[in-house]
Structure formats: C-alpha cells, structure tokens
Design a protein around this motif. Structure first.
Motif, PDB file in Angstrom:
ATOM      1  N   SER A   1       0.829  -1.206   0.000  1.00  0.00           N
ATOM      2  CA  SER A   1       0.000   0.000   0.000  1.00  0.00           C
ATOM      3  C   SER A   1       0.864   1.256   0.000  1.00  0.00           C
ATOM      4  O   SER A   1       0.530   2.239  -0.664  1.00  0.00           O
ATOM      5  CB  SER A   1      -0.925  -0.004   1.223  1.00  0.00           C
ATOM      6  N   LEU A   2       1.963   1.225   0.746  1.00  0.00           N
ATOM      7  CA  LEU A   2       2.849   2.386   0.798  1.00  0.00           C
ATOM      8  C   LEU A   2       3.453   2.654  -0.578  1.00  0.00           C
ATOM      9  O   LEU A   2       3.435   3.791  -1.063  1.00  0.00           O
ATOM     10  CB  LEU A   2       3.955   2.163   1.836  1.00  0.00           C
ATOM     11  N   VAL A   3       3.975   1.615  -1.197  1.00  0.00           N
ATOM     12  CA  VAL A   3       4.564   1.788  -2.527  1.00  0.00           C
ATOM     13  C   VAL A   3       3.507   2.228  -3.532  1.00  0.00           C
ATOM     14  O   VAL A   3       3.719   3.173  -4.308  1.00  0.00           O
ATOM     15  CB  VAL A   3       5.236   0.479  -2.995  1.00  0.00           C
TER      16      VAL A   3
ATOM     17  N   PHE B   1       7.992  -6.670   5.636  1.00  0.00           N
ATOM     18  CA  PHE B   1       7.802  -5.346   5.047  1.00  0.00           C
ATOM     19  C   PHE B   1       8.769  -5.155   3.878  1.00  0.00           C
ATOM     20  O   PHE B   1       8.403  -4.612   2.834  1.00  0.00           O
ATOM     21  CB  PHE B   1       8.024  -4.277   6.118  1.00  0.00           C
ATOM     22  N   LEU B   2      10.009  -5.609   4.067  1.00  0.00           N
ATOM     23  CA  LEU B   2      11.012  -5.527   3.006  1.00  0.00           C
ATOM     24  C   LEU B   2      10.562  -6.292   1.771  1.00  0.00           C
ATOM     25  O   LEU B   2      10.591  -5.776   0.645  1.00  0.00           O
ATOM     26  CB  LEU B   2      12.348  -6.072   3.518  1.00  0.00           C
ATOM     27  N   GLU B   3      10.121  -7.520   1.961  1.00  0.00           N
ATOM     28  CA  GLU B   3       9.725  -8.360   0.838  1.00  0.00           C
ATOM     29  C   GLU B   3       8.467  -7.822   0.143  1.00  0.00           C
ATOM     30  O   GLU B   3       8.363  -7.833  -1.079  1.00  0.00           O
ATOM     31  CB  GLU B   3       9.489  -9.790   1.306  1.00  0.00           C
ATOM     32  N   GLY B   4       7.509  -7.338   0.954  1.00  0.00           N
ATOM     33  CA  GLY B   4       6.298  -6.781   0.360  1.00  0.00           C
ATOM     34  C   GLY B   4       6.574  -5.570  -0.501  1.00  0.00           C
ATOM     35  O   GLY B   4       5.980  -5.403  -1.579  1.00  0.00           O
TER      36      GLY B   4
ATOM     37  N   GLU C   1       8.565  -4.155  -7.980  1.00  0.00           N
ATOM     38  CA  GLU C   1       8.796  -4.966  -9.179  1.00  0.00           C
ATOM     39  C   GLU C   1       7.548  -5.049 -10.039  1.00  0.00           C
ATOM     40  O   GLU C   1       7.611  -4.966 -11.276  1.00  0.00           O
ATOM     41  CB  GLU C   1       9.226  -6.383  -8.764  1.00  0.00           C
ATOM     42  N   SER C   2       6.392  -5.168  -9.411  1.00  0.00           N
ATOM     43  CA  SER C   2       5.134  -5.273 -10.173  1.00  0.00           C
ATOM     44  C   SER C   2       4.791  -3.984 -10.895  1.00  0.00           C
ATOM     45  O   SER C   2       4.103  -3.998 -11.920  1.00  0.00           O
ATOM     46  CB  SER C   2       3.992  -5.679  -9.249  1.00  0.00           C
ATOM     47  N   LEU C   3       5.244  -2.847 -10.352  1.00  0.00           N
ATOM     48  CA  LEU C   3       4.938  -1.548 -10.960  1.00  0.00           C
ATOM     49  C   LEU C   3       5.992  -1.107 -11.971  1.00  0.00           C
ATOM     50  O   LEU C   3       5.770  -0.153 -12.726  1.00  0.00           O
ATOM     51  CB  LEU C   3       4.809  -0.481  -9.872  1.00  0.00           C
ATOM     52  N   SER C   4       7.140  -1.769 -11.952  1.00  0.00           N
ATOM     53  CA  SER C   4       8.240  -1.370 -12.848  1.00  0.00           C
ATOM     54  C   SER C   4       7.964  -1.782 -14.287  1.00  0.00           C
ATOM     55  O   SER C   4       7.299  -2.770 -14.554  1.00  0.00           O
ATOM     56  CB  SER C   4       9.554  -2.002 -12.369  1.00  0.00           C
TER      57      SER C   4
END
Length: 371
Positions: free
Chosen positions: A321-323, A359-362, A368-371
C-alpha cells in the motif's frame, strides 16, 4: 443520523458533545457564537480533569494549542482567518471544527479552483424565476459566503490561492465593508453581514506562485501557519484517531498491530529525511509525505486486508500500500522508492528482523510489479 451519511459533518458527528458543552458553558461569548472561546478550544483539543466536566471530550485536532487559540481569537475579531500549510496538515479539518463549534454549521463552503467565479462568493440568479418574475431577492441565489453573512456565521473558502485574482479581489470588499451590493435591484439591494460573520480560508503553501494573494487581501487576514507534524507521538495519535474512525465507518473489526504502526511512522520519517537531503526535485517523491498520506496508506492496507486478505493486517500488505500510494511518477518515484528500500529498509530488516523482514519483501514485490 450520522450512520446514514458517507461522511457526517463535524456538527452532526459531534452534535451530542456540542449540545452538552453549550449547556454547561457560562463564559462570555462573542457575537452570536454558540460556544465561548474557551469551550471552542476545549471541543477541538479535548478536555482535561482540571476542566471539571462530568464527561470526557476527546481531542479531535492534534497540533500546537497556540494555533487553535490564535485562530479562535482571530475569528472573535473583525478579520478573516487564513490557515496555510503543506497538504495534509489538517487545515480543512481545523476550519470545519471551528465552524461547527462557533455557529453549528460548517457547510457554507466555497472550493477555490481555476473555474471559481465572483458569483460563487457573492450571488447568482435563478434563470427561470428571472424570466417569470424578473430580478428580485426571491430569484437570487446567494453564495455560501453571502448566506454566512446573512446568518452571522462562518463562511469557508478552501484553497484560496487556487482561485483567480478577480475572485480574490471580490473578497476584499466583503472582508472590509462587511456588505455586498446587488446593483440589479432597485430596493433591498444591500446584504449586510450580521455580527458573528467571518471567513476561514485555507491555502496550500506548495501552491505558491499559482495565484499569489495581493497585499490588500493579505491585510484582511490573520495568517496561521500549520506546520507538518514532526512529533512521532503526535503523529501516532493522529493516525490512531483517524484509523479508529475509518474502522467504525466501514464497520470493520481489525486490529492494527503497534509494530506495524511503528514501521509506517518510521518509514515516513526516513523518507522525509531523504527528501530533506535531496539535491533536486527529481530526487524527491512527488508526495508531500504528510500525516494525511500516512492515513491513506494505512486505510488502503486495512481495506485490502479486509476484502482480499484474511482480515489480518500484515507487513507485506502495508508495504504494498505504501509503494502503491507514493509511486505517482514512473519511473522517477519508483526509482526513489527502490533506492530507499535497498538502502534503508533492507539494513533495518537485517538489524531488527521481525515484521521488517516481511515489510522488506512486500515492498520489493510491489516495486517490481509496478516497474
């Protein structure tokens, strides 16, 4: 009644509190105010045992009490109040609470945009009635500001610097003369402001240069600058307060683990530090990283967990959600977040472990999904 509204106004939501405070308020009141200045402050900042009330009044706005006191004193004078600050600092919420406490009506609002005209702050006409009966007071449509003048209430002007100079200039005569002339009418052609009328305007400090206020208009306002909340404790209180309201409104039973709230607060604090040390705007997130945006991130994570998860808020969901909330420019914001995740979150995950690892992995997966 408030349960039937998507978002109840402050005077509806806290009607019981306002009625109670008015019933025990024996202090002097300016003009036609429903509450005395002390009670207005108490309604906004909450009660303390020393106030001697037989019920607790919760705090609704979190910030320096001097900002609230200066705002109240300004409204008790004949000057307008201009709340200015970064996005998400609670300017509009403070304006709504002040209006609700003072005149029990926070809905007399004009939203400043490039399309706002002088009619929006003065009056317009009901065309069909004008055709049928001519221009009369009955065929006139008063603006929220004019309605506030006639009622002796508080009128609100949101995002004042978003409106054009012509609209801003129209406010000068209202704030100075306290009346509006209606040249189309021969009789009953002046609307005078009743005692208690004032204007609370808000302005985004990041809009500097959009439509700067004239020196004449600035003189009609007292400025109260609302800073970004930097106290970790105050910010945590705001986020908890808003999150509790969110859960109640959506009728969601879901716990927000304190460790995840700490991670959210720490992440925003680190991102602000990185933005402050950035050498150019290209190295800063487009987001203002305000407390309101933290609440938005948490709201997104809670709703996602409730509707698409196992109704348990997890660190991976919070990171996603943050990203998703802060990555507004592609590829600039994604690049900044990617550097932050590898340079700040990853070392913290190795040193602190626990929820930071998830949190790091999420966050990595979301980037990666947005790149």
């Amino acid at each position: 009644m408030s349960d039937e509204m998507l978002r109840a106004t402050a005077e509806v939501k806290y009607a019981d509190e306002l009625e109670y405070l008015e019933s025990v308020d024996d202090a002097p009141k300016p003009f036609s105010w429903r509450l005395s200045p002390k009670m207005v402050r108490l309604f906004i900042l909450g009660s303390e045992p020393s106030d001697g009330l037989d019920r607790e009044i919760p705090q609704k706005w979190f910030g320096d009490r001097t900002f609230v006191e200066r705002s109240i004193v300004t409204l008790a004078s004949d000057r307008g109040l201009l709340l200015i600050g970064d996005p998400g600092t609670g300017k509009s919420w403070l304006a709504e609470l002040l209006s609700a406490a003072i005149c029990r009506d926070s809905t007399l609002v004009v939203q400043g945009t490039a399309g706002t005209t002088e009619d929006h702050i003065k009056y317009s006409w009901n065309v069909s009635m004008v055709i049928a009966k001519g221009q009369t007071r009955e065929s006139m449509i008063p603006s929220p500001i004019m309605t506030a003048m006639e009622k002796g209430a508080i009128g609100r002007f949101e995002e004042l610097t978003r409106s054009t100079s012509d609209v801003q200039d129209a406010l000068i005569s209202i704030l100075s003369e306290k009346y509006v002339s209606i040249p189309e009418l021969d009789d009953d052609n002046i609307v005078y402001a009743k005692p208690g009328f004032s204007i609370i305007a808000t302005a985004n400090s990041r809009d500097k240069g959009v439509n700067d206020l004239s020196a004449a208009l600035k003189r009609r306002f007292n400025f109260v600058r609302i800073p970004v909340v930097t106290s970790r404790r105050s910010e945590a209180e705001i986020v908890r307060f808003r999150t509790t309201e969110l859960l109640r409104r959506h009728r969601i039973e879901l716990d927000v683990p304190p460790t995840l709230l700490d991670i959210l607060l720490q992440s925003f604090g680190d991102l602000r530090t990185a933005a402050a040390s950035a050498k150019s705007d290209d190295e800063k997130l487009e987001s203002a990283l305000s407390t309101a945006e933290q609440i938005g991130v948490l709201e997104d994570a809670i709703l996602h967990s409730h509707f698409f998860g196992d109704r348990t808020l997890r660190a991976q969901t919070l990171a996603g959600s943050l990203v998703g909330s802060l990555a507004r420019r592609n590829p600039e914001d994604l690049s900044i977040l990617n550097k932050f995740w590898h340079g700040v979150v990853e070392p913290r995950s190795k040193s602190d472990g626990g929820e930071w690892t998830d949190f790091l992995e999420g966050g990595k997966q979301a980037i990666e999904s947005l790149s």
